[in-house]
Design an enzyme around this catalytic site. Structure first.
Site, PDB file in Angstrom:
ATOM      1  CB  ILE A 154      27.858  23.527 153.101  1.00 54.54           C
ATOM      2  CG1 ILE A 154      28.776  23.980 151.303  1.00 54.54           C
ATOM      3  CG2 ILE A 154      27.486  23.870 154.243  1.00 54.54           C
ATOM      4  CD1 ILE A 154      27.560  24.732 151.113  1.00 54.54           C
ATOM      5  CD  GLU A 263      15.451  33.091 150.665  1.00 55.97           C
ATOM      6  OE1 GLU A 263      15.594  33.471 149.734  1.00 55.97           O
ATOM      7  OE2 GLU A 263      15.619  32.061 151.407  1.00 55.97           O
ATOM      8  CG  HIS A 281      19.411  33.375 151.170  1.00 58.96           C
ATOM      9  ND1 HIS A 281      19.228  33.125 150.489  1.00 58.96           N
ATOM     10  CD2 HIS A 281      20.377  32.803 151.221  1.00 58.96           C
ATOM     11  CE1 HIS A 281      19.873  31.390 149.768  1.00 58.96           C
ATOM     12  NE2 HIS A 281      20.989  31.563 150.116  1.00 58.96           N
ATOM     13  CG  LEU A 282      22.849  37.233 156.215  1.00 57.69           C
ATOM     14  CD1 LEU A 282      23.377  37.718 157.430  1.00 57.69           C
ATOM     15  CD2 LEU A 282      23.085  38.376 155.176  1.00 57.69           C
TER      16      LEU A 282
END
Length: 530
Positions: A154, A263, A281-282
């Site tokens: 990433i 979370e 947390h998208l």
């Protein structure tokens, strides 16, 4: 009889259709995963279980999974699966590690834009009927320096996108080689240098012992005044309270967080601060990513249930059932050898050379290679698996080579792993005894005979009197019991090594006490999955 698969989370209709098209009996119950008692009641009927994050595959669920052969997770994270219990049950756990990389990288870029131009605050103000044009003065990205912490899958995409935005990119990643960095068009730097130079900092590393709190209060204080920080990787990488304090003081100009230490995040020091963008947390939440991982998991599970092909498995190598019977202990050995070297190595690895001798040379070297590489990379990327390991190594610019030879020593066969870094070469070798247990037989060219244990301690020193006594005494004083103790040396008075198998994890105070003696050149606690 056709295999039967339960989908207990929300997967796309296209994924359901893949199972049907392949002749698999599929039961689509997208809300069942939320009812753990009901799931435990029915799971014994199924050969496969396809899930997202809502279904928790606990030991209790697995106890009832009398026919279950494979669990497929549509996504990368498998914290909701008891993988140890699944392995003991003989259930393969698969994930889809590459389906949401682009989506997560794009979210990081979007968050960088949002915090640079204060878009959420400006939007809320305008919706409220205000016209505060002069209040929301932003900054351009063009020409700014982006510091990328973690330049793997990433992070590498983020680097590429940032270069397209005409940003200067510096990257901190101990496992990124200089040649690979040049090909990427980024400048490889140490963390302190990145903190000093970056106008924007974005994190793309897993949460491990090494990366936890990597942006600590101390490191945040080293950042350039006016920096903006983006975290779309994992919670716990940043000291959130320290960051909140620096935002209030004005040292940090803004932050954009998609992940948090706790979370679901209902309270957080970053909430309600000016120029802080927060999302729940998208990172992987796009239509394309969700579709990709759903289709991928359906294909993988179908391939396994119908053809026996294993892809992206987290708890077994890619091999046929026949091979697994013979190769299982050798795969374990290969993983342990790689893990040993990986835990000792803190610099980029340019090359991995694997030698197969005797009976090992006649085995499925592809699976063994994957086990070695995965073991080496485990320290940097805990999510790496036997299938993804070669891809990750290639992306990092690490060359992998193998050599085979007929029986050339005392043992019927052995595996020797050598890694090459800019600083040194490091090697170790091992074999499998007749009892099926892997053993280390050579480290740094020094012959040994060491059992592999869950908790181990490795030391190096000059061969002088008193070292063995010091090791034993120091561990005893710190309440640590030695299960096995192996020694070796190159020659009298020269280089010596010790490999200790302990009953528990090496304590920090034990390491400090050994270091304070001044006798040891290297002291390295090691952990192995055995």
């Amino acid at each position: 009889m056709a295999p039967k698969v339960l989908i207990s989370d929300k997967l796309s209709a296209a994924a359901v259709q893949i199972f049907k098209d392949r002749g698999i009996d599929v039961d689509f119950q997208p809300d069942l995963g939320k009812d753990k008692d009901k799931l435990a009641e029915v799971i014994g009927q199924y050969d496969g279980l396809a899930i997202r994050s809502a279904t928790k595959v606990t030991e209790k669920i697995l106890e009832n999974a009398t026919n279950l052969k494979v669990i497929g997770r549509a996504g990368i994270g498998t914290d909701n699966i008891d993988k140890e219990a699944a392995s003991k049950k003989g259930v393969i756990v698969m994930n889809t590690p590459y389906g949401n990389m682009i989506t997560t990288a794009e979210h990081a870029i979007a968050m960088m834009f949002a915090v640079a131009r204060q878009i959420p605050e400006a939007s809320a103000s305008t919706h409220a009927g205000k016209w505060e044009k002069s209040k929301f003065m932003g900054v351009e990205l063009t020409g700014k320096t982006l510091g990328v912490i973690g330049a793997g899958n990433i992070g590498g995409i983020v680097c590429n996108r940032a270069l397209g935005l005409k940003m200067k990119v510096v990257a901190y990643d101990p496992f990124l080689g200089e040649e690979k960095a040049k090909k990427m068009g980024v400048e490889k730097v140490e963390l302190d240098e990145l903190l000093k130079r970056a106008d924007f900092i974005t994190l793309h590393v897993p949460f491990t012992e090494q990366t936890a709190n990597i942006l600590s209060a101390e490191n945040l204080a080293k950042t350039k005044k006016g920096v903006r920080i983006i975290n779309c990787a994992r919670g716990g990488l940043v000291d959130e309270q320290a960051l909140a304090d620096l935002l209030k003081s004005g040292h940090v100009a803004g932050a954009a967080f998609d992940v948090f230490k706790e979370e679901p995040a209902t309270e957080n020091p970053l909430f309600n601060l000016p120029n802080v963008v927060c999302t729940p947390h998208l990172g992987a939440a796009t239509t394309e990513a969700q579709e990709n991982v759903a289709l991928q998991v359906a294909e993988q599970m179908s391939n396994y249930l119908l053809d026996g092909a294993v892809e992206n498995a987290l708890n077994m190598p890619s091999m046929t059932a026949e091979e697994a019977k013979v190769m299982g202990p050798w795969v374990d050995l290969a993983g342990h050898l790689g893990n040993f070297i990986g835990q000792l190595t803190d610099e980029p690895i340019n090359a991995i050379n694997i030698l197969y001798d005797g009976v090992a040379a006649d085995m499925n070297q592809g699976a063994l290679n994957c086990a070695v590489i995965a073991g080496i990379l485990k320290k940097a990327n805990p999510d790496v698996n036997l299938v993804s390991a070669p891809v990750v190594a290639k992306e990092r610019g690490t060359q992998v080579s193998t050599t085979s030879q007929s029986k050339g020593g005392t043992f019927d066969g052995y595996i020797k792993v050598t890694i090459v870094t800019p600083e040194r070469e490091r090697s170790c070798a091992g074999t499998v005894f007749s009892d099926g247990k892997p053993r280390f037989i050579q480290i740094k060219g020094i012959n040994i005979d060491a059992e592999v244990g869950e908790h181990m301690l490795y030391t190096t020193n000059e061969d002088v009197p008193g070292v063995i006594g010091t090791l034993g005494t120091t561990l005893g004083e710190n309440g640590q019991n030695i299960a096995n103790f192996t020694l070796g040396r190159t020659a009298t008075g020269k280089q010596a090594i010790a490999l200790l198998y302990l009953d528990e994890k090496t304590k920090p105070e034990t390491v400090k006490a050994l270091r304070d003696t001044g006798l040891f050149q290297q002291i390295r606690p090691l952990e192995f999955a055995v």
